[in-house]
Scaffold this motif. Structure first.
Motif, PDB file in Angstrom:
ATOM      1  N   GLY A  19       0.842  -1.189   0.000  1.00 22.92           N
ATOM      2  CA  GLY A  19       0.000   0.000   0.000  1.00 22.92           C
ATOM      3  C   GLY A  19       0.869   1.228   0.000  1.00 22.92           C
ATOM      4  O   GLY A  19       1.932   1.253   0.627  1.00 22.92           O
ATOM      5  N   GLY A  20       0.447   2.254  -0.746  1.00 28.47           N
ATOM      6  CA  GLY A  20       1.241   3.472  -0.813  1.00 28.47           C
ATOM      7  C   GLY A  20       0.528   4.551  -1.596  1.00 28.47           C
ATOM      8  O   GLY A  20      -0.697   4.584  -1.669  1.00 28.47           O
ATOM      9  N   MET A  21       1.322   5.440  -2.203  1.00 26.76           N
ATOM     10  CA  MET A  21       0.784   6.564  -2.942  1.00 26.76           C
ATOM     11  C   MET A  21       1.313   6.555  -4.375  1.00 26.76           C
ATOM     12  O   MET A  21       2.483   6.243  -4.622  1.00 26.76           O
ATOM     13  CB  MET A  21       1.176   7.885  -2.273  1.00 26.76           C
ATOM     14  N   LEU A  22       0.412   6.889  -5.296  1.00 28.67           N
ATOM     15  CA  LEU A  22       0.764   7.030  -6.702  1.00 28.67           C
ATOM     16  C   LEU A  22       0.545   8.475  -7.109  1.00 28.67           C
ATOM     17  O   LEU A  22      -0.503   9.054  -6.829  1.00 28.67           O
ATOM     18  CB  LEU A  22      -0.083   6.087  -7.555  1.00 28.67           C
ATOM     19  N   ARG A  23       1.549   9.059  -7.740  1.00 32.75           N
ATOM     20  CA  ARG A  23       1.439  10.419  -8.265  1.00 32.75           C
ATOM     21  C   ARG A  23       0.836  10.344  -9.655  1.00 32.75           C
ATOM     22  O   ARG A  23       1.540  10.190 -10.658  1.00 32.75           O
ATOM     23  CB  ARG A  23       2.816  11.083  -8.300  1.00 32.75           C
ATOM     24  N   SER A  24      -0.488  10.424  -9.730  1.00 34.80           N
ATOM     25  CA  SER A  24      -1.198  10.220 -10.992  1.00 34.80           C
ATOM     26  C   SER A  24      -1.193  11.488 -11.838  1.00 34.80           C
ATOM     27  O   SER A  24      -1.496  12.578 -11.355  1.00 34.80           O
ATOM     28  CB  SER A  24      -2.642   9.798 -10.701  1.00 34.80           C
ATOM     29  N   ASP A  25      -0.854  11.319 -13.097  1.00 32.21           N
ATOM     30  CA  ASP A  25      -0.941  12.387 -14.093  1.00 32.21           C
ATOM     31  C   ASP A  25      -1.976  11.937 -15.120  1.00 32.21           C
ATOM     32  O   ASP A  25      -1.724  11.029 -15.913  1.00 32.21           O
ATOM     33  CB  ASP A  25       0.414  12.616 -14.752  1.00 32.21           C
ATOM     34  N   SER A  26      -3.166  12.539 -15.080  1.00 31.49           N
ATOM     35  CA  SER A  26      -4.242  12.146 -15.990  1.00 31.49           C
ATOM     36  C   SER A  26      -4.450  13.224 -17.043  1.00 31.49           C
ATOM     37  O   SER A  26      -4.415  14.423 -16.749  1.00 31.49           O
ATOM     38  CB  SER A  26      -5.540  11.885 -15.222  1.00 31.49           C
ATOM     39  N   SER A  27      -4.686  12.789 -18.281  1.00 33.98           N
ATOM     40  CA  SER A  27      -4.900  13.723 -19.389  1.00 33.98           C
ATOM     41  C   SER A  27      -5.604  12.977 -20.517  1.00 33.98           C
ATOM     42  O   SER A  27      -5.739  11.749 -20.489  1.00 33.98           O
ATOM     43  CB  SER A  27      -3.568  14.296 -19.890  1.00 33.98           C
ATOM     44  N   GLY A  28      -6.048  13.724 -21.525  1.00 38.50           N
ATOM     45  CA  GLY A  28      -6.683  13.091 -22.666  1.00 38.50           C
ATOM     46  C   GLY A  28      -7.454  14.068 -23.523  1.00 38.50           C
ATOM     47  O   GLY A  28      -7.219  15.285 -23.485  1.00 38.50           O
ATOM     48  N   PHE A  51     -13.384  18.433 -27.032  1.00 40.45           N
ATOM     49  CA  PHE A  51     -12.635  19.245 -26.068  1.00 40.45           C
ATOM     50  C   PHE A  51     -11.450  18.457 -25.527  1.00 40.45           C
ATOM     51  O   PHE A  51     -11.419  17.218 -25.564  1.00 40.45           O
ATOM     52  CB  PHE A  51     -13.526  19.726 -24.913  1.00 40.45           C
ATOM     53  N   ASP A  52     -10.460  19.199 -25.061  1.00 34.41           N
ATOM     54  CA  ASP A  52      -9.267  18.581 -24.506  1.00 34.41           C
ATOM     55  C   ASP A  52      -9.417  18.384 -22.998  1.00 34.41           C
ATOM     56  O   ASP A  52     -10.232  19.043 -22.341  1.00 34.41           O
ATOM     57  CB  ASP A  52      -8.014  19.417 -24.816  1.00 34.41           C
ATOM     58  N   ILE A  53      -8.620  17.465 -22.456  1.00 39.03           N
ATOM     59  CA  ILE A  53      -8.584  17.187 -21.018  1.00 39.03           C
ATOM     60  C   ILE A  53      -7.129  17.395 -20.584  1.00 39.03           C
ATOM     61  O   ILE A  53      -6.323  16.456 -20.594  1.00 39.03           O
ATOM     62  CB  ILE A  53      -9.056  15.750 -20.712  1.00 39.03           C
ATOM     63  N   PRO A  54      -6.761  18.638 -20.254  1.00 43.31           N
ATOM     64  CA  PRO A  54      -5.353  18.930 -19.952  1.00 43.31           C
ATOM     65  C   PRO A  54      -4.829  18.126 -18.767  1.00 43.31           C
ATOM     66  O   PRO A  54      -5.584  17.675 -17.900  1.00 43.31           O
ATOM     67  CB  PRO A  54      -5.371  20.434 -19.635  1.00 43.31           C
ATOM     68  N   SER A  55      -3.525  17.972 -18.726  1.00 45.38           N
ATOM     69  CA  SER A  55      -2.866  17.174 -17.695  1.00 45.38           C
ATOM     70  C   SER A  55      -3.085  17.760 -16.303  1.00 45.38           C
ATOM     71  O   SER A  55      -2.954  18.966 -16.091  1.00 45.38           O
ATOM     72  CB  SER A  55      -1.365  17.099 -17.993  1.00 45.38           C
TER      73      SER A  55
END
Length: 279
Positions: free
Chosen positions: A33-42, A61-65
């Motif tokens: 168990g821990g932490m994830l530094r998520s970078d979501s975009s699309g 439309f865009d989904i910026p990071s």
């Protein structure tokens, strides 16, 4: 003796799955168990949301990071050469972008790009069964088959600005006006993949890599889903370890959700740090 040839694959499998001291040998349980530094975009294209048979929202439309820290957890349990693998994490982020001027928003045609805030609340839970095709106790290669449950809890678009009425009446669009594209929708995506692990002698380090995915039609949706997970583990004690890794998910979906059609491309990537236990 040809009637005994069917035993050869079984004998080979047993010889390639020798017991050992590795985290994947014999009977084993690894959980973390821990932490994830998520970078979501699309990006979203060909969005068509109709309400009551009327055109409500259409366009691209865009989904910026956007980066956020999320809880990341998983476990592996088995008796070599067999294994069950589970992992889960979720993101809940708001992305400020623009909708094309050729579209409509809440029934209003756009004469200029409209600033929009996209909320993405998505969870991913993966459950896989693994079979080692080679296991020396120091190095192993395994095949995976299973399912990933994608939970689209919320996918909505809100106006990021006012659009005034050129004739002086009430605003055509008010900042904060929003429309839901997907709400509480789950996709069960079958997946296949491969797993590689290697112990680095004396160092206390273990390397692991997993790649899985599929291109398939699920209900009314065409899904391309590819998932890469790389990790380096360091043994702190005989039963505790530190994990440093990287997760990269590419998800493309095209089809119909709740009567709304769309093509959506999402990328969820980022490093993670976790503490694990091994038995």
């Amino acid at each position: 003796m040809r009637h005994h040839h069917f035993l050869l694959p079984i004998l080979c499998l047993a010889s390639c799955a020798l017991p050992g001291d590795a985290a994947w040998s014999g009977a084993h349980l690894n959980a973390f168990g821990g932490m994830l530094r998520s970078d979501s975009s699309g990006e979203m294209t060909d969005l068509a949301i109709d309400v009551g048979g009327l055109e409500e929202t259409r366009g691209d439309f865009d989904i910026p990071s956007v980066e956020e820290d999320v809880i990341y957890a998983g476990a592996r349990i088995g008796f070599a050469p067999f294994e069950i693998v589970y992992s889960q994490f979720g993101v809940d982020s708001t992305h400020s972008g623009n909708m094309t001027a050729t579209g409509t928003f809440m029934g209003q045609p756009l004469s200029a790009p409209l600033a929009v805030d996209t909320r993405l609340d998505l969870s991913a839970q993966k459950l896989m069964a693994g079979l080692d095709i080679f296991n020396s106790g120091i190095f192993r290669i395994g095949l995976l088959v299973g399912v990933d449950q994608l939970g689209f809890n919320t996918f909505s678009i809100a106006a990021g600005e006012d659009i005034p009425d050129p004739l002086g009446g009430p605003n055509l669009i008010n900042q904060g006006d929003n429309i839901s594209a997907i709400t509480n929708e789950d996709l069960l995506v079958p997946m296949g993949g491969i797993r590689v692990d290697a112990d680095i002698p004396i160092t206390g380090l273990r390397f692991g890599g997993e790649y899985s995915g599929i291109s398939v039609d699920v209900e009314d949706v065409a899904v391309d889903y590819w998932d890469l997970d790389l990790n380096l583990n360091y043994a702190l004690t005989n039963s505790a370890e530190l994990l440093i890794g990287y997760r990269d998910i590419d998800l493309d979906v095209t089809g119909e959700f709740e009567g709304n059609t769309m093509t959506m491309e999402l990328a969820l990537t980022g490093p993670y740090v976790a503490l694990g236990v091994t038995f």
